[in-house]
Scaffold this motif. Structure first.
Motif, PDB file in Angstrom:
ATOM      1  N   GLN A  18     -25.970 -13.407  -1.712  1.00  0.00           N
ATOM      2  CA  GLN A  18     -24.810 -13.400  -0.818  1.00  0.00           C
ATOM      3  C   GLN A  18     -24.469 -14.789  -0.316  1.00  0.00           C
ATOM      4  O   GLN A  18     -23.966 -14.963   0.789  1.00  0.00           O
ATOM      5  N   GLY A  19     -24.806 -15.763  -1.116  1.00  0.00           N
ATOM      6  CA  GLY A  19     -24.401 -17.112  -0.747  1.00  0.00           C
ATOM      7  C   GLY A  19     -25.483 -17.992  -0.200  1.00  0.00           C
ATOM      8  O   GLY A  19     -25.190 -19.024   0.401  1.00  0.00           O
ATOM      9  N   GLY A  20     -26.772 -17.588  -0.295  1.00  0.00           N
ATOM     10  CA  GLY A  20     -27.859 -18.470   0.119  1.00  0.00           C
ATOM     11  C   GLY A  20     -28.386 -18.127   1.498  1.00  0.00           C
ATOM     12  O   GLY A  20     -28.824 -17.002   1.749  1.00  0.00           O
ATOM     13  N   MET A  21     -28.321 -19.083   2.429  1.00  0.00           N
ATOM     14  CA  MET A  21     -28.917 -18.899   3.750  1.00  0.00           C
ATOM     15  C   MET A  21     -27.859 -19.017   4.843  1.00  0.00           C
ATOM     16  O   MET A  21     -26.934 -19.807   4.732  1.00  0.00           O
ATOM     17  N   ALA A  22     -28.070 -18.200   5.890  1.00  0.00           N
ATOM     18  CA  ALA A  22     -27.279 -18.320   7.124  1.00  0.00           C
ATOM     19  C   ALA A  22     -28.272 -18.436   8.265  1.00  0.00           C
ATOM     20  O   ALA A  22     -29.331 -17.823   8.250  1.00  0.00           O
ATOM     21  N   GLN A  23     -27.944 -19.242   9.262  1.00  0.00           N
ATOM     22  CA  GLN A  23     -28.870 -19.433  10.368  1.00  0.00           C
ATOM     23  C   GLN A  23     -28.106 -19.557  11.677  1.00  0.00           C
ATOM     24  O   GLN A  23     -26.925 -19.931  11.699  1.00  0.00           O
ATOM     25  N   ALA A  24     -28.801 -19.213  12.745  1.00  0.00           N
ATOM     26  CA  ALA A  24     -28.171 -19.261  14.072  1.00  0.00           C
ATOM     27  C   ALA A  24     -29.261 -19.462  15.111  1.00  0.00           C
ATOM     28  O   ALA A  24     -30.386 -18.968  14.958  1.00  0.00           O
ATOM     29  N   ARG A  25     -28.902 -20.171  16.199  1.00  0.00           N
ATOM     30  CA  ARG A  25     -29.845 -20.444  17.277  1.00  0.00           C
ATOM     31  C   ARG A  25     -29.671 -19.437  18.415  1.00  0.00           C
ATOM     32  O   ARG A  25     -28.601 -18.855  18.595  1.00  0.00           O
ATOM     33  N   LYS A  26     -30.733 -19.276  19.144  1.00  0.00           N
ATOM     34  CA  LYS A  26     -30.743 -18.320  20.239  1.00  0.00           C
ATOM     35  C   LYS A  26     -29.691 -18.700  21.285  1.00  0.00           C
ATOM     36  O   LYS A  26     -29.475 -19.878  21.568  1.00  0.00           O
ATOM     37  N   GLY A  27     -29.040 -17.692  21.826  1.00  0.00           N
ATOM     38  CA  GLY A  27     -28.011 -17.940  22.824  1.00  0.00           C
ATOM     39  C   GLY A  27     -26.615 -17.985  22.273  1.00  0.00           C
ATOM     40  O   GLY A  27     -25.655 -18.177  23.025  1.00  0.00           O
ATOM     41  N   GLU A  32     -23.688 -15.754  16.922  1.00  0.00           N
ATOM     42  CA  GLU A  32     -24.203 -15.624  15.557  1.00  0.00           C
ATOM     43  C   GLU A  32     -25.650 -15.132  15.569  1.00  0.00           C
ATOM     44  O   GLU A  32     -26.070 -14.343  14.705  1.00  0.00           O
ATOM     45  N   PHE A  33     -26.429 -15.622  16.551  1.00  0.00           N
ATOM     46  CA  PHE A  33     -27.829 -15.174  16.662  1.00  0.00           C
ATOM     47  C   PHE A  33     -27.884 -13.668  16.922  1.00  0.00           C
ATOM     48  O   PHE A  33     -28.667 -12.941  16.289  1.00  0.00           O
ATOM     49  N   GLU A  34     -27.055 -13.197  17.845  1.00  0.00           N
ATOM     50  CA  GLU A  34     -27.040 -11.765  18.158  1.00  0.00           C
ATOM     51  C   GLU A  34     -26.569 -10.947  16.965  1.00  0.00           C
ATOM     52  O   GLU A  34     -27.073  -9.841  16.715  1.00  0.00           O
ATOM     53  N   ALA A  35     -25.630 -11.518  16.213  1.00  0.00           N
ATOM     54  CA  ALA A  35     -25.142 -10.797  15.034  1.00  0.00           C
ATOM     55  C   ALA A  35     -26.247 -10.661  13.982  1.00  0.00           C
ATOM     56  O   ALA A  35     -26.415  -9.587  13.373  1.00  0.00           O
ATOM     57  N   LEU A  36     -26.990 -11.732  13.754  1.00  0.00           N
ATOM     58  CA  LEU A  36     -28.100 -11.646  12.802  1.00  0.00           C
ATOM     59  C   LEU A  36     -29.195 -10.716  13.315  1.00  0.00           C
ATOM     60  O   LEU A  36     -29.813  -9.976  12.537  1.00  0.00           O
ATOM     61  N   LEU A  37     -29.429 -10.718  14.621  1.00  0.00           N
ATOM     62  CA  LEU A  37     -30.445  -9.858  15.203  1.00  0.00           C
ATOM     63  C   LEU A  37     -30.094  -8.393  14.996  1.00  0.00           C
ATOM     64  O   LEU A  37     -30.971  -7.556  14.732  1.00  0.00           O
TER      65      LEU A  37
END
Length: 573
Positions: A550-559, A562-567
């Motif tokens: 799906q395109g490799g890696m996605a990352q997000a920091r806490k707070g 994007e972090f909540e979406a990945l969680l």
């Protein structure tokens, strides 16, 4: 030549060992033992015969000195006994020490990433290399080199003694018979016993593999109804090994008869030469007895070299298996052992991973950095490569391309590895110098302190293999406590609360978070964790979502949103 090429690294290992002086001393003691035995029999024969001849006349019986030869017999008897005992102690001690060092060296080589994963699929083969193959190499020094030195010495001493007491022709003839006959018997043993020894070695390895498979998978074998078939395979391998043993024993018995005949021929030759010289009046009966009896001890080294020659096939096979592993240089220092730049715990640069036999790469162009004190979670669908990425960081896998730089680490894999020892001994694998108070603190953090306190012997409670005596969840928490005790600046956690109930898992994660916060306050103590549970990932500073399709890696920091979406993409729990 091929045999020597296989044995050469092993012989060089013995020759370059720090115990080589002890091995030389052992060979010297073996030669002294043979010489003392020859002197003992020769002097005893001379003494008895001379005493008999002196007793024929009262005049000679009165003046015959019995004390000097009697003292000589006692001296050589004590010398032979002491030298034999010392030789056994010295040679076996040196051999066991060399093999212990070799076992460590081989284990270090087998633990390398490129070898360990291949052998992980065949644990019986790994066990055979570390045990039976290493043990087979003791014959190189104990049953081949040392007896060969003793045989050479005995042949030379025989030739010299007969030259002195008889004549040089007798010495040359009998000495050549001892040496040539001994070498011929050894060559016959190697030639006829080589293939049988190989069959026995292969059958032994097959038997061990079948038994390990049956014990490890007995539940599955019973469920599918194939346990009788597995037991039949074990019985067949045992029959093959038994047949090879019978064949080797028969060959060894035949060689024993041949060696006895060689001894009789050499003794007869010495006796004929002595009788001929005695008839001419050149020597007396006591000298003839001396020359004849010393031959009985001259062939003693053949008894020891016989078994080594019979097992030459097993020894050579073990050397052929082990020599390439010892000769292959481990890449040093490789990227998996190099430290990253200051401020980083992990630094992966353009990493590519493709498993052998796979048509495509599992991971491509992975660039990932983990700062000191950071808590990173690797997430993603099953089969995305989370465990493989963790294995790359741990050094269990070597990258196909790119660099993996990391700080020293301790890991908690999915499979819990506990040993048949006490609770305290299992914990101290993480920190050998840990006090009891520190052990209890680690257990408290892992949520296991109350369980261990309830045991009759508490920290001294013995565990069975793989932590038998504890439940699966308790074993998991004990392994986690061991990890928390380890002082490594980087911790690798692979689903740390797997198998725990919701309440215990929440307590454990909260304890890990507090432990991490204390270490992170000093800028140390990074955590890389593979997880598919929200209860684990919510404590992280950053989530990296791995999805190669799906395109490799996605990352997000806490707070961040994007972090909540990945969680939310993780499994609730």
């Amino acid at each position: 030549m091929k045999a020597w090429n296989a044995l050469r690294p092993i012989v060089q290992l013995f020759a370059q060992s720090p115990y080589r002086r002890r091995m030389l001393l052992g060979s010297l003691l073996a030669a002294i033992t043979v010489c003392a035995g020859m002197a003992l029999l020769g002097l005893s024969g001379w003494f008895l015969t001379a005493a008999y001849v002196a007793g024929l006349s009262s005049a000679t019986a009165v003046v015959f000195d019995v004390f000097a030869p009697g003292a000589g017999v006692r001296f050589f008897s004590m010398l032979r006994t002491g030298a034999r005992y010392s030789e056994r102690v010295v040679t076996h001690d040196a051999t066991l020490r060399v093999l212990a060092a070799l076992r460590v060296q081989l284990f270090s080589r087998l633990a390398a990433a490129d070898t360990a994963l291949a052998l992980r699929q065949r644990p019986a083969r790994l066990l055979h290399r570390l045990t039976a193959d290493i043990d087979a190499l003791d014959a190189v020094y104990l049953r081949l080199l040392t007896p060969a030195v003793s045989l050479l010495v005995s042949a030379c001493v025989t030739a010299l003694a007969l030259t002195i007491f008889l004549n040089w022709q007798s010495g040359l003839l009998v000495g050549a018979m001892v040496l040539a006959g001994g070498l011929a018997c050894v060559a016959w043993c190697v030639r006829h016993g080589f293939m049988t020894a190989l069959r026995r070695s292969f059958a032994g390895e097959q038997l061990r593999a079948q038994v390990i498979d049956a014990v490890g998978a007995q539940t599955e074998l019973v469920m599918v109804g194939t346990l009788p078939r597995q037991m039949a395979r074990i019985a067949a391998a045992e029959r093959q090994q038994f047949a090879a043993d019978i064949r080797l024993n028969r060959l060894e018995s035949g060689v024993a008869v041949a060696m006895a005949m060689l001894g009789h021929l050499a003794t007869a030759a010495a006796l004929l030469c002595a009788a001929w010289l005695a008839q001419k009046g050149d020597i007396g009966a006591p000298i003839a007895a001396l020359a004849t009896l010393l031959l009985l001890a001259a062939l003693e080294p053949l008894v020891h070299i016989r078994r080594g020659a019979m097992e030459a096939g097993r020894t050579l096979l073990a050397a052929r298996r082990i020599a390439p592993l010892l000769g292959a240089a481990v890449d040093a220092p490789s990227s998996e052992t190099q430290a990253p730049a200051t401020g980083l715990a992990v630094d992966m640069q353009a990493v590519r991973l493709q498993h052998p036999g796979s048509a495509s790469a599992l991971l491509q162009q992975i660039d990932l950095q983990v700062a000191d004190g950071e808590w990173l979670v690797l997430a993603g669908p099953s089969g995305a490569g989370k465990s493989s990425l963790m294995a790359l960081i741990a050094g269990d896998l070597a990258p196909s391309a790119g660099q993996v730089l990391r700080a020293p680490c301790a890991s908690l894999p999915q499979r819990t590895e506990l040993f048949q020892a006490s609770v305290a001994a299992n914990l101290r694998l993480g920190r050998p110098d840990a006090s009891d108070a520190e052990l209890w603190a680690g257990l408290q953090t892992a949520g296991l302190a109350d369980v261990i306190r309830a045991l009759p012997q508490q920290l001294n409670t013995p565990l069975g293999s793989q932590g038998a005596g504890l439940s699966g969840g308790e074993s998991r928490r004990l392994a986690l406590a061991r990890l928390l005790l380890h002082p490594a600046p980087l911790s690798l956690l692979d689903e740390p609360t797997e198998g725990l109930d919701r309440q215990t898992a929440a307590q454990v994660m909260q304890a890990i978070a507090q432990w991490h916060a204390q270490r992170a306050a000093s800028g140390q103590g990074a955590i890389v964790m593979a997880s598919h549970l929200q209860r684990e990932a919510r404590h992280a500073d950053r989530i990296v979502w791995i999805a190669p399709l799906q395109g490799g890696m996605a990352q997000a920091r806490k707070g961040t949103a994007e972090f909540e979406a990945l969680l939310q993409r993780l499994r609730p729990g």
